[in-house]
Design a protein around this motif. Structure first.
Motif, mmCIF file in Angstrom:
data_model
loop_
_atom_site.group_PDB
_atom_site.id
_atom_site.type_symbol
_atom_site.label_atom_id
_atom_site.label_comp_id
_atom_site.label_asym_id
_atom_site.label_seq_id
_atom_site.Cartn_x
_atom_site.Cartn_y
_atom_site.Cartn_z
ATOM 1 N N THR A 1 31.139 1.474 26.267
ATOM 2 C CA THR A 1 32.541 1.138 26.541
ATOM 3 C C THR A 1 32.888 1.467 27.982
ATOM 4 O OG1 THR A 1 33.318 3.329 25.841
ATOM 5 C CG2 THR A 1 33.186 1.604 24.152
ATOM 6 N N ILE A 2 33.941 0.820 28.459
ATOM 7 C CA ILE A 2 34.516 1.138 29.760
ATOM 8 C C ILE A 2 36.021 1.275 29.582
ATOM 9 C CG2 ILE A 2 32.716 -0.098 31.022
ATOM 10 C CD1 ILE A 2 34.815 -2.296 31.548
ATOM 11 N N SER A 3 36.666 1.947 30.493
ATOM 12 C CA SER A 3 38.119 2.103 30.432
ATOM 13 C C SER A 3 38.712 1.810 31.802
ATOM 14 C CB SER A 3 38.500 3.517 29.976
ATOM 15 O OG SER A 3 38.038 4.486 30.900
ATOM 16 N N LEU A 4 39.984 1.469 31.793
ATOM 17 C CA LEU A 4 40.706 1.132 33.019
ATOM 18 C C LEU A 4 41.972 1.969 33.098
ATOM 19 C CD1 LEU A 4 41.275 -0.758 35.511
ATOM 20 C CD2 LEU A 4 42.524 -2.221 33.900
ATOM 21 N N SER A 5 42.131 2.713 34.179
ATOM 22 C CA SER A 5 43.364 3.465 34.443
ATOM 23 C C SER A 5 44.165 2.694 35.478
ATOM 24 C CB SER A 5 43.046 4.877 34.950
ATOM 25 O OG SER A 5 42.355 5.627 33.975
ATOM 26 N N ALA A 6 45.363 2.270 35.099
ATOM 27 C CA ALA A 6 46.202 1.451 35.977
ATOM 28 C C ALA A 6 47.647 1.567 35.507
ATOM 29 C CB ALA A 6 45.734 -0.011 35.952
ATOM 30 N N PRO A 7 48.611 1.140 36.353
ATOM 31 C CA PRO A 7 50.015 1.160 35.924
ATOM 32 C C PRO A 7 50.227 0.415 34.621
ATOM 33 C CG PRO A 7 49.862 0.721 38.276
ATOM 34 C CD PRO A 7 48.463 0.691 37.754
ATOM 35 N N ALA A 8 51.265 0.801 33.881
ATOM 36 C CA ALA A 8 51.494 0.226 32.555
ATOM 37 C C ALA A 8 51.728 -1.278 32.594
ATOM 38 C CB ALA A 8 52.680 0.923 31.892
ATOM 39 N N ASP A 9 52.292 -1.797 33.703
ATOM 40 C CA ASP A 9 52.575 -3.230 33.778
ATOM 41 C C ASP A 9 51.454 -4.012 34.449
ATOM 42 O OD1 ASP A 9 52.909 -2.193 36.291
ATOM 43 O OD2 ASP A 9 54.813 -3.204 36.712
ATOM 44 N N GLU A 10 50.311 -3.388 34.653
ATOM 45 C CA GLU A 10 49.173 -4.081 35.247
ATOM 46 C C GLU A 10 48.679 -5.176 34.292
ATOM 47 O OE1 GLU A 10 46.470 -5.755 37.105
ATOM 48 O OE2 GLU A 10 47.246 -4.028 38.222
ATOM 49 N N LEU B 1 45.893 -6.561 34.029
ATOM 50 C CA LEU B 1 44.538 -6.395 33.520
ATOM 51 C C LEU B 1 44.527 -5.738 32.146
ATOM 52 C CD1 LEU B 1 42.628 -5.282 36.747
ATOM 53 C CD2 LEU B 1 42.648 -7.537 35.658
ATOM 54 N N HIS B 2 45.573 -4.981 31.801
ATOM 55 C CA HIS B 2 45.654 -4.426 30.454
ATOM 56 C C HIS B 2 45.707 -5.547 29.425
ATOM 57 C CE1 HIS B 2 45.935 -0.350 31.809
ATOM 58 N NE2 HIS B 2 47.082 -0.526 32.432
ATOM 59 N N GLU B 3 46.428 -6.624 29.744
ATOM 60 C CA GLU B 3 46.508 -7.769 28.835
ATOM 61 C C GLU B 3 45.135 -8.420 28.677
ATOM 62 O OE1 GLU B 3 49.475 -10.431 30.239
ATOM 63 O OE2 GLU B 3 51.071 -8.917 30.300
ATOM 64 N N THR C 1 41.763 -2.010 23.513
ATOM 65 C CA THR C 1 42.994 -1.309 23.152
ATOM 66 C C THR C 1 43.683 -0.810 24.408
ATOM 67 O OG1 THR C 1 41.790 0.797 22.887
ATOM 68 C CG2 THR C 1 42.105 -0.561 20.914
ATOM 69 N N HIS C 2 45.006 -0.708 24.318
ATOM 70 C CA HIS C 2 45.806 -0.191 25.433
ATOM 71 C C HIS C 2 46.726 0.880 24.885
ATOM 72 C CE1 HIS C 2 48.339 0.186 28.906
ATOM 73 N NE2 HIS C 2 49.398 -0.281 28.247
ATOM 74 N N HIS C 3 46.770 2.029 25.552
ATOM 75 C CA HIS C 3 47.622 3.118 25.118
ATOM 76 C C HIS C 3 48.201 3.823 26.328
ATOM 77 C CE1 HIS C 3 43.277 3.642 24.072
ATOM 78 N NE2 HIS C 3 43.329 4.393 25.149
ATOM 79 N N SER C 4 49.369 4.406 26.134
ATOM 80 C CA SER C 4 50.089 5.045 27.234
ATOM 81 C C SER C 4 49.557 6.439 27.488
ATOM 82 C CB SER C 4 51.589 5.118 26.921
ATOM 83 O OG SER C 4 51.813 5.984 25.826
ATOM 84 N N ALA C 5 49.970 7.017 28.634
ATOM 85 C CA ALA C 5 49.533 8.366 28.990
ATOM 86 C C ALA C 5 50.064 9.388 28.008
ATOM 87 C CB ALA C 5 49.993 8.709 30.415
ATOM 88 N N GLU C 6 51.280 9.152 27.455
ATOM 89 C CA GLU C 6 51.851 10.099 26.517
ATOM 90 C C GLU C 6 51.000 10.201 25.261
ATOM 91 O OE1 GLU C 6 53.435 7.839 28.127
ATOM 92 O OE2 GLU C 6 54.946 8.887 29.309
ATOM 93 N N ILE C 7 50.468 9.039 24.803
ATOM 94 C CA ILE C 7 49.642 9.043 23.601
ATOM 95 C C ILE C 7 48.316 9.738 23.876
ATOM 96 C CG2 ILE C 7 48.418 7.555 21.970
ATOM 97 C CD1 ILE C 7 50.620 5.524 22.276
ATOM 98 N N GLU C 8 47.756 9.503 25.045
ATOM 99 C CA GLU C 8 46.461 10.066 25.371
ATOM 100 C C GLU C 8 46.511 11.562 25.663
ATOM 101 O OE1 GLU C 8 44.533 8.131 28.549
ATOM 102 O OE2 GLU C 8 43.792 6.515 27.315
ATOM 103 N N GLY C 9 47.679 12.048 26.029
ATOM 104 C CA GLY C 9 47.760 13.438 26.415
ATOM 105 C C GLY C 9 47.385 13.673 27.858
ATOM 106 N N ARG C 10 47.310 12.607 28.643
ATOM 107 C CA ARG C 10 47.009 12.771 30.062
ATOM 108 C C ARG C 10 48.269 13.176 30.810
ATOM 109 N NH1 ARG C 10 41.938 10.745 30.926
ATOM 110 N NH2 ARG C 10 41.183 9.172 29.464
ATOM 111 N N ARG C 11 48.139 13.321 32.128
ATOM 112 C CA ARG C 11 49.271 13.774 32.925
ATOM 113 C C ARG C 11 50.409 12.765 32.880
ATOM 114 N NH1 ARG C 11 48.734 14.611 39.302
ATOM 115 N NH2 ARG C 11 48.761 12.337 39.219
ATOM 116 N N THR C 12 51.619 13.275 32.747
ATOM 117 C CA THR C 12 52.821 12.452 32.730
ATOM 118 C C THR C 12 53.749 12.909 33.842
ATOM 119 O OG1 THR C 12 52.648 12.127 30.341
ATOM 120 C CG2 THR C 12 54.772 11.675 31.344
ATOM 121 N N LEU C 13 54.335 11.947 34.538
ATOM 122 C CA LEU C 13 55.256 12.288 35.612
ATOM 123 C C LEU C 13 56.586 12.756 35.033
ATOM 124 C CD1 LEU C 13 54.603 9.279 38.009
ATOM 125 C CD2 LEU C 13 53.737 11.604 38.239
#
Length: 299
Positions: free
Chosen positions: A144-153, A155-157, A165-177
């Protein structure tokens, strides 16, 4: 962040069988050549990164030349690919060019694409970079590969359309601004030029007024010929009512008030009032590149 099987994405990116073929008499369309980046082309990465519309995404770090040197010399990444529009088979045959023909790049850390940036409109470069990432991932035994990019990018589509699959930073537990304006009215006064520009882009006529009310915070935005006036009065028939938490998030572009209205968390005097409010406070994607936070490689 989006993730997908490398084989699924690659099959989606490759030309489909039966697709219409170009005429043999027509000039072949020039496509980017994907190759490994060289450190002497550092200015090309900075040029492409700076070409992104900073007003469309908040949270991006502003990088100076010394920041780029530090970032790339610490080697927190595995490899960097570039999309090159040059004609030569290798840049050594092009008199050691400075990367003027580079139109995009992708930074990889194992199977994770931590930063993919192209010049505006270069979808072909983004697709070419992703295809190369998939080829190398399969060759190295990564599924697998993953892509980190803005939510409106967009390429997620592409990832989702290919079965990912596409998931937000809040779901992943990654850093949130996180941010909180201590004085919302003072913040409004400081961003009046931005509000004026948004009103102009939306084609709002002079005299447009919208009020906002949430507990002790009340204000009205009025569009005049020179700027946007901010007052602490209310226009009852043009008012948006919302909780204080949503008010602060709205000012920072972190929520879509139309979606909140559908969930009955926001109420407006009329549908037109809600539309005007969203013109002045549209949702803005927040994102900070993981490349800035990758730990340096230890040798």
């Amino acid at each position: 962040t989006s993730s997908i099987s490398a084989r699924d994405l690659l099959s989606h990116l490759e030309p489909q069988t039966g697709a219409p073929q170009a005429s043999p008499l027509s000039r072949p369309e020039k496509t980017p050549r994907i190759r490994i980046w060289r450190h002497c082309e550092l200015e090309a990465l900075a040029r492409i990164y700076d070409g992104v519309d900073s007003a469309a995404v908040f949270g991006r770090n502003h990088r100076l030349g010394c920041d780029w040197q530090w970032l790339m010399c610490r080697r927190g990444y595995d490899r960097v690919y570039v999309a090159d529009m040059g004609d030569g088979p290798d840049f050594m045959e092009n008199n050691l060019n400075s990367g003027d023909d580079i139109v995009g790049y992708a930074v990889m850390n194992q199977e994770r694409n931590v930063e993919l940036v192209t010049e505006p409109g270069r979808v072909d470069a983004a697709r070419g970079l992703l295809a190369r990432v998939c080829y190398d991932a399969i060759e190295n035994g990564r599924r697998t590969i993953s892509l980190s990019a803005p939510a409106d990018e967009q390429l997620h589509e592409l990832f989702v359309a290919a079965g990912g699959t596409h998931h937000s930073a809040e779901i992943e537990g990654r850093r949130t601004l996180l941010a909180k304006p201590l004085d919302p009215l003072q913040l409004l006064s400081q961003i009046r030029p931005l509000l004026k520009q948004r009103a102009r882009d939306a084609g709002l006529p002079v005299g447009t007024e919208v009020s906002f009310s949430c507990g002790s915070i009340r204000f009205t935005l009025s569009l005049n010929k020179r700027s946007v006036a901010v007052s602490e009065t209310l226009v009852p028939d043009r008012t948006v009512y919302l909780p204080e938490q949503l008010m602060l998030q709205m000012l920072l572009g972190q929520v879509d008030i139309r979606e909140q209205h559908e969930q009955n968390r926001v109420h407006a005097s009329t549908d037109e009032t809600l539309r005007l409010a969203r013109c002045w406070f549209p949702p803005v994607a927040g994102w900070s590149s993981p490349l800035d936070d990758l730990p340096a490689r230890t040798w």
